[in-house]
Scaffold this motif. Structure first.
Motif: not given
Lengths: 448, 476
Positions: A33-38, A66, A90, A92-93, A273, A275
């Motif tokens: 998947l693309k993008g970053v997240y915590v 996971h 998405n 929020s982005s 993003l 996805n």
């Protein structure tokens, strides 16, 4: 055929077990998947955490992030949302504009309300925000003068946002959502233009405005948020020429002939993003290749870039480390890239780092202009003009008197200092504030 | 643990099924028992021991009750067993409600208030309490003999498919299946899988999608809501509730079927009802049956005259409302339904057109509107807000529907229309949506199985994608 139900049952169970195996081992390669997240960390089991239900909650979240075949499952559902409802998966982005043009939400906010409203929406009254902006610009001018005395060339490269170039594709919904804010708003760029402070800068917004509609290539791609690869190449070529008007020579580069190619990063970063399974159809983008040319200067200059993500395009396309001998990227003045010795600006000796640099480039898009420097300007001013123990003394006194038991006191102190920098550090108002700083002289004498 | 969680769908269920299928049939109840304990402990670890202790106590009390020949002792043991179950329910579900109201009263009288630490509600307590009551009462009435083995009884009470949200399985309906269910049939397992996937889809693809918008709508300023939005919102909530609850029941029934159980049906196209009486024969059927057998009939049913019948009916629905939740809005909701049931009884006695035994399709719409208002009472716990919302439903100010401020998006509308079509399909098609109970030929299983697998994977995507909102890069 009589055994069909049995076979199907066993296959179902096998597929479910395969999912567990995939989650544990990722033995089948799937497109990530693309993008970053915590993400959620692996939860630690303790009896107390189990009894309170916290461990179970954390485990649920961890497994959600996971489990096996998570990527195709998300892509399938997102594709359905996009194909059936034309909806951002998405929000929020990514905001969907007209004709499938994609935008980041803060660019839409910038256009409709001005980014001064976007930052600190409630904590600071609107009328105070322009003053904060002007203060930052005046400090930038001061810092530039101080660094110039030390032979360090600080300049601001101001980049346009996609909303400025393609306002016709912004969603109408943004205008409706912002209501009254639309009346009489000013964008950060308006304040910037009104700013009377004189500092070295290259304004690429004007350049892009004049090119808009007259180039055979796209300045911004339909499904990306940053300037297109090709536009960024031409722009940085201009920036390098501009740098040499006041600083040391940079090795020339040759730009090849434009050609059509399949989409490269980050020209479809917003689409990625979302996805989905398939990308949004769009016209093919053009690209150019950058090659080093002769003559090479005797010494490649050093460069520090402090800025937002627009500079990644430059890093993708230019042989940056062959153009600059000592290149460092202080991303949002936080994470450090291209510096093997440091990971974060919190760990560096800023004075030392600055004084071994020829060029310091603040590279910000208009939407980020309000936060220009991300704390660099204040920190650099203080560390160049005050000794560390003096700065610490002021911080200590502030934490004792002004903030009491404030939980996030470091951040609160930074904000307080930002608002009243010249009051807490009056020497900054002097014409030669660096003279009093023994630290600066000590570092300067060590310079080669 | 809930059925629509990743831990259940992707870990607990497959691993449980592997073990369940591998062990000999004699050991399956033990596997089911252990799995159910893990299932329950996952969500309420601090309550599992209380649940097990009360279940064991009930088991031995009922055995003792069955053994004794003395009617008084029998009654005492029966009452004790019921008291344990109801006592737990009263404490965990209603103590907070009682103390809050008592404090409000004491405070109004100027007498100070009681100090009280809030009690957390253990998940599923309303369901397993009722199941244990059916066991006690059915044994007392001689309908069944008690379970011989403790583990079998505990399996009946805490069997995980129906532990959290029903259906409420009467002891008589399942006793034989627990002790002597047939060996696994692959055909039944597949049917159970299909049913489970249908339930999961109802919950994830319809109820959850609608529910997110309903929450936003009802979380906003109700006074500013236009009439059109209010009607769309409450219609959507009506669908959300039905697809959520019936979806959960489908999943429970499907899981039971995979394991070789036949649980009773819990819903039968309730919104096609032409009267509130009919609605309660179709909505949460197992609760209706419980209320009839274990409350309405013991209260006297219709054997003590018309007035008493109406009273009994109303009391049953008042308590049924309270069973749904410890709050005044649930009591009011029960009273509201009780009121309409009584009115229907009165009308059907005197006006043939209103005879509830003869279904008149024209009454489906007014019945549905009564239900919508009822669900508003059910959903909005705060009574003044509830009243405000009902006023907005009938305000009809202009514009009726202010599309400029609409919070509804196309996905919401499409999902709502699909939900309405499914909910009312029986009005137009005589046969029930046949995938639920059809018996497929071995060949026909293949396409249905493929669709079920795809739906399962799609639901998994929906569950995983919903909160996944990455950024291009980290910003600082």
């Amino acid at each position: 055929m009589r055994n069909t139900p049995k076979i199907l049952c066993l296959v179902t169970l096998g597929l479910l077990l395969l999912t567990i195996l995939q989650g544990a081992t990722s033995f089948i390669k799937v497109k990530p998947l693309k993008g970053v997240y915590v993400g959620a960390g692996k939860p630690q089991f303790t009896p107390a955490a189990f009894l309170s239900g916290e461990w179970q909650k954390a485990t649920d979240q961890y497994l959600k992030e996971h489990h096996g075949f998570r990527e195709p499952a998300i892509r399938l559902y997102n594709q359905y949302l996009w194909s059936a409802y034309h909806r951002s998966t998405n929000p929020s982005s990514v905001v969907v504009g007209k004709d499938n043009y994609l935008f980041e939400p803060w660019f839409v906010d910038e256009y409709y309300t001005g980014c001064l409203h976007h930052y600190h929406p409630d904590s600071i009254p609107d009328y105070e925000k322009p003053n904060i902006f002007y203060r930052r610009m005046s400090r930038l001018a001061k810092l530039q003068a101080i660094l110039e005395e030390q032979g360090v060339h600080l300049f601001l490269a101001l980049l346009p946002g996609k909303e400025r170039i393609y306002p016709q594709y912004l969603p109408d919904r943004g205008a409706k959502a912002h209501g009254d804010r639309l009346r009489g708003h000013h964008r950060a760029y308006d304040y910037y233009c009104n700013s009377l402070y004189d500092f070295r800068r290259i304004d690429l917004c004007h350049c892009f405005d004049s090119l808009n509609g007259h180039t055979p290539y796209l300045l911004f791609t339909k499904t990306g948020t940053h300037w297109s690869n090709i536009a960024s190449i031409y722009a940085f070529d201009s920036v390098m020429r501009y740098m040499q008007t006041f600083g040391p020579a940079i090795r020339p580069v040759t730009l090849g002939q434009p050609y059509y190619g399949s989409t490269r990063e980050p020209d479809a970063d917003l689409d990625d993003l979302l996805n989905k399974t398939f990308r949004i159809p769009s016209e093919r983008n053009q690209y150019v290749d950058v090659t080093l040319a002769e003559p090479a200067p005797e010494r490649n200059p050093s460069l520090v870039v402090i800025g937002d993500s627009f500079f990644w395009n430059i890093l993708y396309n230019f042989p940056i480390q062959e153009l600059f001998s000592d290149f460092r990227y202080w991303y949002y003045f936080s994470t450090i890239y291209y510096d093997p010795a440091h990971d974060n600006v919190a760990d560096i000796d800023l004075v030392e780092e600055l004084l071994r640099t020829d060029y310091v480039m603040l590279s910000y898009c208009t939407v980020q202009l309000y936060n220009c420097g991300n704390g660099f300007i204040n920190r650099a001013l203080l560390e160049l003009c005050y000794d560390p123990d003096e700065i610490q003394a002021v911080r200590d006194s502030l934490s004792r008197t002004a903030l009491g038991d404030n939980i996030d006191s470091q951040k609160a102190i930074d904000e307080l200092i930002d608002q009243n920098l010249e009051q807490y550090f009056p020497a900054l108002a002097e014409s030669h504030p660096t003279k009093r700083c023994s630290r600066l002289s000590a570092v300067a004498t060590k310079r080669p | 643990m809930i059925f629509s969680s990743h831990i259940f769908l992707l870990y607990f269920l497959p691993l449980f099924l592997v073990v369940y299928f591998l062990v000999p049939s004699k050991g399956r109840n033990l596997v089911l028992l252990l799995a159910s304990i893990v299932f329950y402990a996952w969500g309420a670890p601090d309550f599992i021991l209380i649940l097990l202790a009360s279940t064991v106590a009930n088991c031995y009390l009922v055995k003792a009750m069955h053994r004794t020949d003395r009617p008084a002792a029998k009654r005492l043991l029966c009452a004790s067993a019921i008291l344990i179950s109801l006592g737990l329910l009263a404490y965990f579900k209603y103590a907070n409600f009682f103390v809050d109201n008592a404090n409000a009263l004491l405070s109004a009288l100027g007498l100070g208030t009681m100090t009280w630490t809030k009690v957390l509600l253990p998940i599923g307590i309303s369901f397993f309490t009722f199941q244990s009551i059916t066991y006690v009462v059915d044994t007392y009435r001689g309908v069944n003999t008690p379970m011989q083995r403790l583990t079998d009884y505990v399996v009946y009470i805490i069997m995980f498919p129906q532990l959290i949200a029903g259906p409420i399985v009467r002891y008589t309906d399942i006793a034989d299946q627990i002790t002597a269910r047939r060996r696994l049939r692959w055909d039944e397992c597949l049917q159970g899988f299909y049913r489970f996937v249908i339930g999961l889809s109802k919950k994830v693809l319809i109820a959850d999608v609608i529910g997110r918008t309903v929450d936003v709508a009802l979380g906003g300023d109700l006074a500013a809501m236009d009439t059109g939005t209010a009607w769309v919102t409450i219609t959507a909530y009506t669908m959300q509730l039905y697809f959520d609850f019936s979806g959960y029941s489908d999943m429970a029934i499907g899981l039971g079927r995979i394991m070789g159980f036949r649980f009773p049906e819990n819903f039968d196209n309730p919104y096609n009802s032409a009267s509130i009486t009919e609605f309660w024969r179709r909505w949460h059927i197992t609760l209706g049956a419980f209320m009839r057998n274990y409350l309405y009939i013991p209260l006297g049913g219709n054997r003590h005259g018309t007035a008493r019948t109406y009273f009994n009916l109303w009391v049953v629905f008042l308590l049924s409302g309270l069973w749904h939740g410890a709050s005044w809005n649930f009591v009011l909701w029960g009273a509201y339904h009780g009121f309409f049931l009584v009115v229907e009884r009165i009308l059907s006695r005197h006006i043939p057109l209103f005879d509830t035994k003869r279904r008149h399709p024209l009454f489906v719409l007014p019945t549905f509107i009564i239900l919508l208002v009822g669900w508003a009472i059910f959903r909005i716990e705060d009574l003044p807000s509830c009243w405000l919302f009902i006023q907005r439903l009938f305000a009809f100010d202009k514009p009726i529907f202010n599309s400029q401020c609409s919070i509804f998006n196309s996905q919401f509308y499409v999902t709502l229309v699909v939900a309405l079509l499914f909910a009312f399909c029986k009005l137009f098609f005589n046969s029930q949506f046949s995938i639920l109970n059809s018996h497929y030929s071995p060949k026909a299983h293949i396409p249905v199985w493929l669709v079920a697998c795809l739906l399962f994977f799609f639901c998994l995507g929906a569950l995983t994608a919903t909160d996944f909102s990455p950024f291009i890069y980290f910003r600082f």
